[in-house]
Write an enzyme that holds these catalytic residues in place. Structure first.
Site, mmCIF file in Angstrom:
data_model
loop_
_atom_site.group_PDB
_atom_site.id
_atom_site.type_symbol
_atom_site.label_atom_id
_atom_site.label_comp_id
_atom_site.label_asym_id
_atom_site.label_seq_id
_atom_site.Cartn_x
_atom_site.Cartn_y
_atom_site.Cartn_z
ATOM 1 N N GLY A 102 -15.549 0.454 4.026
ATOM 2 C CA GLY A 102 -14.331 0.835 3.321
ATOM 3 C C GLY A 102 -14.068 -0.084 2.150
ATOM 4 N N GLY A 104 -10.813 -0.829 -0.812
ATOM 5 C CA GLY A 104 -9.491 -0.488 -1.312
ATOM 6 C C GLY A 104 -9.091 -1.391 -2.463
ATOM 7 C CB VAL A 109 -13.110 -2.712 5.544
ATOM 8 C CG1 VAL A 109 -13.228 -2.803 7.074
ATOM 9 C CG2 VAL A 109 -11.664 -2.872 5.124
ATOM 10 C CE LYS A 124 -7.752 -5.193 3.187
ATOM 11 N NZ LYS A 124 -6.493 -4.417 3.284
ATOM 12 C CG ASP A 223 0.186 0.791 2.370
ATOM 13 O OD1 ASP A 223 0.653 1.822 1.840
ATOM 14 O OD2 ASP A 223 -0.993 0.438 2.227
#
Length: 322
Positions: A102, A104, A109, A124, A223
């Site tokens: 992942g 962002g 990640v 992360k 979030d």
């Protein structure tokens, strides 16, 4: 994966076939967006689309017809396109990196392996580079300290636990549980793949209990969105990624400016007002709306219009969409 090779036995002309097995380290379903509901897909923090239904249209230079975006909103859009192209490391601390799962606006990640406990974990790594803008680096460090210090103290069955945190080579990281076979609620936000109403109510209730627990300890997530709520193979939920969580009256984790995913932001987030626990409840309500209808409460052609709708508009009634 199976590899077949052919060779000649020494001293003879007889060919020999060797079969070697290479076990898959991680399911390719992590990157599959078309996998069926019962298959394990998507890492607990795999990036999802965080903007409105269509990409924000960039206004023409000097155009007066396009509404001006707040500076914080423009910074958010810039963060989506300014991601690091850093290569995947072989190791972070004692953890062996298997693959990136992942990416962002705040970091990457990785699926990793903890050799001491013999378990897979998720790491992360935050985008804090030595040559980054000092202000951005300062905000990112506060995000790191917030997640590592505060989430590490949260112990709730519906909040993903954090195992470790550290810094290596100028890169800050947190280590969390890796839940095999889990997917985020984003997989059930499509009109043709909705959960039963009773299931949605149960999942949202569990999320509300987890948020109530976090709020009672002064932690506001900020979030909440479908891709930050993970559904396990046992139909249980885990709230993940407290990276921009803030702690009431705590200097260490106050983060300036706008933070969050636009489609699920509360009106007070959009207007940069004081954030309370009610902001999380608004975002959870937006998630529930999407789980029930397959549509986000507000949709617009650009970010400025979306933020305006969040503050002043009313979403269509759920019964008109389902």
């Amino acid at each position: 994966m199976t590899r077949v090779t052919r060779a000649t036995r020494p001293g003879s002309g007889t060919p020999v076939t060797a079969v070697r097995s290479a076990p898959e380290l991680c399911s390719s379903a992590f990157h599959s967006h078309d996998a069926p509901a019962e298959s394990p897909i998507r890492h607990l923090t795999q990036s999802q689309s965080t903007g409105p239904a269509s990409r924000p249209a960039a206004p023409a230079a000097g155009s007066s017809s396009s509404p001006a975006l707040p500076a914080a909103a423009r910074a958010y859009v810039a963060s989506l396109t300014g991601r690091s192209g850093r290569a995947v490391p072989e190791r972070i601390g004692k953890y062996e990196i298997i693959k990136e799962v992942g990416r962002g606006s705040t970091g990457c990640v990785y699926l990793s392996h903890d050799p001491y406990y013999g378990r897979d974990v998720a790491i992360k790594v935050y985008n804090i580079e030595a040559n980054d803008d000092p202000e951005k680096a300062r905000v990112a460090r506060k995000m790191f300290l917030s997640e590592a210090h505060m989430v590490g103290m949260l112990q709730h069955p519906n909040i993903l636990p954090i195992f470790d945190a550290g810094e290596e080579g100028g890169h800050y990281y947190v280590v969390t549980e890796f839940v095999h076979g889990a997917r985020t609620l984003a997989a059930y936000c499509k009109p043709d793949n909705l959960l039963r109403v009773d299931d949605v109510v149960e999942l949202v209730y569990k999320c509300a209990k987890a948020l109530s627990y976090a709020h009672s300890r002064g932690v506001i997530h900020r979030d909440i969105k479908p891709s930050n709520v993970m559904l396990t193979v046992d139909s249980d939920v885990r709230i993940i990624d407290f990276g921009i969580a803030i702690v009431a009256d705590s200097e260490i984790s106050r983060i300036e400016g706008i933070a969050g995913s636009p489609s699920y932001m509360s009106p007070e987030q959009v207007q940069s007002l004081e954030i309370t626990n009610r902001s999380d409840l608004y975002s959870l309500g937006a998630v529930m709306y999407e789980l029930l209808t397959g549509y986000r409460p507000f949709r617009a052609g650009n970010l400025s219009k979306l933020l305006h709708q969040i503050v002043y508009a009313t979403p269509p009634p759920i019964h008109t969409l389902r």
